[in-house]
Design an enzyme around this catalytic site. Structure first.
Site, mmCIF file in Angstrom:
data_model
loop_
_atom_site.group_PDB
_atom_site.id
_atom_site.type_symbol
_atom_site.label_atom_id
_atom_site.label_comp_id
_atom_site.label_asym_id
_atom_site.label_seq_id
_atom_site.Cartn_x
_atom_site.Cartn_y
_atom_site.Cartn_z
ATOM 1 N N CYS A 214 0.844 -1.207 0.000
ATOM 2 C CA CYS A 214 0.000 0.000 0.000
ATOM 3 C C CYS A 214 0.877 1.254 0.000
ATOM 4 O O CYS A 214 1.690 1.448 0.904
ATOM 5 C CB CYS A 214 -0.913 0.005 1.224
ATOM 6 S SG CYS A 214 -1.860 1.531 1.365
ATOM 7 N N CYS B 59 0.300 3.545 3.314
ATOM 8 C CA CYS B 59 0.683 3.132 4.660
ATOM 9 C C CYS B 59 2.029 3.768 5.006
ATOM 10 O O CYS B 59 2.778 4.167 4.104
ATOM 11 C CB CYS B 59 0.798 1.601 4.731
ATOM 12 S SG CYS B 59 -0.772 0.770 5.070
ATOM 13 N N HIS C 137 -4.517 1.287 7.918
ATOM 14 C CA HIS C 137 -4.976 0.835 6.597
ATOM 15 C C HIS C 137 -6.432 0.372 6.605
ATOM 16 O O HIS C 137 -7.152 0.532 5.622
ATOM 17 C CB HIS C 137 -4.060 -0.304 6.136
ATOM 18 C CG HIS C 137 -4.344 -0.810 4.760
ATOM 19 N ND1 HIS C 137 -3.794 -0.223 3.631
ATOM 20 C CD2 HIS C 137 -5.123 -1.827 4.314
ATOM 21 C CE1 HIS C 137 -4.229 -0.871 2.554
ATOM 22 N NE2 HIS C 137 -5.032 -1.851 2.941
ATOM 23 N N ASN D 7 -13.711 9.477 -2.395
ATOM 24 C CA ASN D 7 -14.412 8.340 -2.985
ATOM 25 C C ASN D 7 -14.214 7.172 -2.028
ATOM 26 O O ASN D 7 -13.091 6.845 -1.697
ATOM 27 C CB ASN D 7 -13.805 7.950 -4.337
ATOM 28 C CG ASN D 7 -13.877 9.083 -5.354
ATOM 29 O OD1 ASN D 7 -14.801 9.883 -5.335
ATOM 30 N ND2 ASN D 7 -12.894 9.150 -6.239
ATOM 31 N N HIS E 236 -6.717 2.121 1.291
ATOM 32 C CA HIS E 236 -6.325 2.911 2.467
ATOM 33 C C HIS E 236 -7.216 4.168 2.567
ATOM 34 O O HIS E 236 -7.428 4.848 1.570
ATOM 35 C CB HIS E 236 -4.855 3.312 2.330
ATOM 36 C CG HIS E 236 -4.254 3.807 3.602
ATOM 37 N ND1 HIS E 236 -3.331 3.091 4.305
ATOM 38 C CD2 HIS E 236 -4.470 4.935 4.296
ATOM 39 C CE1 HIS E 236 -2.987 3.767 5.392
ATOM 40 N NE2 HIS E 236 -3.676 4.900 5.402
ATOM 41 N N HIS F 112 -8.493 7.539 2.446
ATOM 42 C CA HIS F 112 -7.890 8.790 1.972
ATOM 43 C C HIS F 112 -8.908 9.579 1.157
ATOM 44 O O HIS F 112 -9.894 9.027 0.671
ATOM 45 C CB HIS F 112 -6.660 8.497 1.095
ATOM 46 C CG HIS F 112 -6.984 7.889 -0.241
ATOM 47 N ND1 HIS F 112 -7.402 6.583 -0.398
ATOM 48 C CD2 HIS F 112 -6.977 8.424 -1.486
ATOM 49 C CE1 HIS F 112 -7.621 6.346 -1.679
ATOM 50 N NE2 HIS F 112 -7.385 7.450 -2.369
ATOM 51 N N GLN G 4 -9.074 13.208 -1.681
ATOM 52 C CA GLN G 4 -8.264 13.893 -2.688
ATOM 53 C C GLN G 4 -8.653 15.360 -2.773
ATOM 54 O O GLN G 4 -9.748 15.743 -2.355
ATOM 55 C CB GLN G 4 -8.468 13.245 -4.054
ATOM 56 C CG GLN G 4 -8.037 11.782 -4.099
ATOM 57 C CD GLN G 4 -8.106 11.248 -5.514
ATOM 58 O OE1 GLN G 4 -7.376 11.680 -6.390
ATOM 59 N NE2 GLN G 4 -9.013 10.322 -5.737
HETATM 60 ZN ZN LIG Z 1 -2.438 1.355 3.600
#
Ligand SMILES: [Zn+2]
Length: 380
Positions: free
Chosen positions: A85, A88, A149, A189, A200, A202, A204
């Protein structure tokens, strides 16, 4: 509007540079970094060389819309295994990640596969005005909400969600100051149904060199309403929803959540400030505190909205996007709001944006907005 500090002292901000020159910023809300007892000095030792650039954008002469042609994005990382990932912390997996630290709280960095970037110089060769083109200037950033994660935004603590609110405001302020940028859009999203390529947790941020089509439509409607009535459209819509009451989900001191009267998506909710503000930068501390609380409450409700055949709740795939005032236009008529929408129209059933929606932009919604609001009140 008074100038506010970049971040309140509850968060320590440390900007650094990745191996290829991209910027990465740590936003620490815990020790030992918050107090400065320890400082961030980690170096990205990956053999990355050229700073990524964006491609070009072309204007669709039939609609006037700009389209970013970013064919380098076809090679971007797609659903990698957990130990690879890129979001991470480095050190736990088989390869160094985008974040050259062993742990972090919230981190923001420039996207390695940007649709818009500051270094873009790509232009086309056509001189025909119907084949207009321009370098895709701007900036694309990734916001990692946590180093965990397996977390999601809805599983963040209220303190961490509050840090993310400050990060959104910080990024809006900085990106709005860039010469090329006309609009800053912050979004998340969530779920593979939405097209997420990294699991993971997150979000944007896209800083566009133009005002995007839907933002322009919102601005047109707000401007016409203001010229006709002298009032803010967003404020009058909030008043109308409060008056109708049947679609209101959460009513706080500083924020209100409602399902819009003409919702387009099977599940759609708007989270709006009770005070007239153009963007996230303008929110005061009390509003930021309550935003963290109300947004988490909303996400918890969305994750209980549907149940599987075994009665277990289904994590709702969603898109959450902040509609802020454009950087240079219509700031006096624009009003901040968050739109959260999902393509899941029933457990296991996706709404596809098919002929009517994709072809002519005419939405058909099979679900009554009042029923969606009733369900969201029920699962509160
Ligand atoms: Zn991750």
């Amino acid at each position: 509007m008074t100038e506010r500090p970049a971040t309140p002292p509850r968060v320590r901000r440390t900007a650094t540079t990745l191996a290829d020159g991209r910027e990465l910023i740590y936003f620490d809300d815990s020790e030992p970094y918050l107090s400065g007892a320890q400082s961030r000095t980690v170096v990205d030792e990956r053999p990355l060389h050229d700073r990524p650039t964006a491609g070009m954008m072309r204007q669709d002469a039939l609609t006037g819309d700009w389209v970013s042609i970013a064919d380098h994005r076809q090679n971007r990382t797609f659903l990698p295994p957990t130990d690879e990932c890129p979001l991470c912390p480095s050190g736990g997996g088989t390869m160094p990640s985008e974040i050259p630290a062993h742990e972090y709280d919230v981190v923001v960095f420039e996207n390695r596969f940007p649709s818009f970037a500051s270094g873009s110089t790509a232009v086309g060769s056509s001189t025909n005005p119907l084949l207009a083109h321009a370098p895709a200037l701007g900036r694309c950033e990734v916001v990692c909400f946590t180093s965990d994660h397996d977390a999601s935004f809805s599983s963040l603590s209220r303190a961490r969600a509050r840090t993310v609110v400050d990060v959104w405001a910080d990024r809006t302020r900085e990106l709005s100051a860039l010469d090329a940028v006309e609009h800053v859009f912050i979004f998340e999203n969530r779920g593979e149904e939405i097209g997420v390529t990294l699991r993971h947790p997150h979000g944007q941020i896209y800083a566009y060199p133009f005002v995007p089509a839907r933002t322009a439509a919102l601005l047109r409607a707000a401007t016409e309403h203001h010229q006709r009535t002298g009032r803010l459209l967003g404020a009058d819509v909030l008043a109308a929803e409060l008056d109708a009451a049947s679609r209101v989900v959460i009513r706080g001191a500083a924020w209100t959540v409602y399902v819009p009267y003409a919702a387009s998506w099977p599940v759609e909710v708007h989270l709006v400030p009770n005070r007239d503000v153009p963007d996230l930068v303008a929110l005061d501390n009390d509003e930021r505190d309550e935003l963290a609380e109300v947004y988490l409450d909303l996400l918890h409700r969305l994750d209980r909205y549907y149940e599987g055949p075994d009665g277990a709740p289904i994590s709702l795939p969603y898109i959450a996007g902040w509609h802020q005032a454009p950087v240079r236009r219509g700031r006096d008529v624009s009003r901040l709001h968050l739109q959260v929408m999902s393509v899941l129209r029933a457990p296991g059933r996706l709404k596809y944006l098919a002929g009517s929606e994709s072809g002519v932009g005419a939405w058909i919604n099979d679900v009554s907005p009042e029923a969606v609001a009733a369900r969201l009140r029920e699962v509160g």
